[in-house]
Scaffold this active site. Structure first.
Site, PDB file in Angstrom:
ATOM      1  N   GLY A  33       0.811  -1.216   0.000  1.00 56.56           N
ATOM      2  CA  GLY A  33       0.000   0.000   0.000  1.00 56.56           C
ATOM      3  C   GLY A  33       0.838   1.257   0.000  1.00 56.56           C
ATOM      4  O   GLY A  33       1.272   1.733  -1.039  1.00 56.56           O
ATOM      5  N   ARG A  34       1.090   1.777   1.165  1.00 48.64           N
ATOM      6  CA  ARG A  34       1.877   2.999   1.345  1.00 48.64           C
ATOM      7  C   ARG A  34       2.919   2.746   2.416  1.00 48.64           C
ATOM      8  O   ARG A  34       2.625   2.182   3.467  1.00 48.64           O
ATOM      9  CB  ARG A  34       0.988   4.175   1.767  1.00 48.64           C
ATOM     10  N   ASP A  60       7.011  -3.666  -0.714  1.00 46.84           N
ATOM     11  CA  ASP A  60       7.107  -3.035  -2.021  1.00 46.84           C
ATOM     12  C   ASP A  60       7.121  -1.520  -1.885  1.00 46.84           C
ATOM     13  O   ASP A  60       7.406  -0.813  -2.843  1.00 46.84           O
ATOM     14  CB  ASP A  60       5.920  -3.477  -2.899  1.00 46.84           C
ATOM     15  N   GLU A  65      11.444   6.598  -0.238  1.00 48.69           N
ATOM     16  CA  GLU A  65      11.711   5.887  -1.489  1.00 48.69           C
ATOM     17  C   GLU A  65      12.558   6.758  -2.407  1.00 48.69           C
ATOM     18  O   GLU A  65      12.330   7.954  -2.498  1.00 48.69           O
ATOM     19  CB  GLU A  65      10.398   5.523  -2.174  1.00 48.69           C
ATOM     20  N   HIS A  84       8.930  -0.711  -5.323  1.00 42.76           N
ATOM     21  CA  HIS A  84       7.630  -0.085  -5.534  1.00 42.76           C
ATOM     22  C   HIS A  84       7.095  -0.360  -6.940  1.00 42.76           C
ATOM     23  O   HIS A  84       6.709   0.547  -7.666  1.00 42.76           O
ATOM     24  CB  HIS A  84       7.710   1.418  -5.269  1.00 42.76           C
TER      25      HIS A  84
END
Length: 107
Positions: A33-34, A60, A65, A84
């Site tokens: 998700g986040r 992910d 990031e 991601h």
């Protein structure tokens, strides 16, 4: 535990030390998700602690990031990291499989 909350549900650190310590023994945390949804410090502690409840994590997304090369998550043997791109497949994004992927790491 699978985290897929979108930005409209985002609550920073929702999955923190309390939630991780209450998880079932042997659980694997998956966050698609986040990044900020999971408290990374609490996650690192849960994954590194002997006798901890978490068996591993597949991530992910991250609070920052791209994940910095010196981040401790890279060194944990019970963590799968991807850059991601979990939503991308050759059928949903035909050109994606020709790029990137070098920062994925499986332990």
């Amino acid at each position: 535990c699978l985290c897929t909350a979108g930005v409209w549900l985002l609550i920073r650190g929702l999955v923190g030390a309390e939630a991780l310590s209450a998880s079932k023994e042997g659980q694997v945390l998956i966050n698609l998700g986040r990044g900020p949804l999971v408290d990374e410090a609490a996650l690192l502690q849960a994954l590194s602690s002997p006798g901890g409840r978490l068996r591993g994590a597949a991530l992910d997304v991250f609070d920052r990031e791209p994940l910095p090369p010196d981040h401790p998550l890279w060194s944990l043997p019970n963590v799968l990291l991807s850059p991601h791109n979990a939503v991308r497949t050759t059928s949903t994004h035909p050109l994606t499989h020709h790029t990137g992927g070098s920062s994925s790491r499986r332990r």
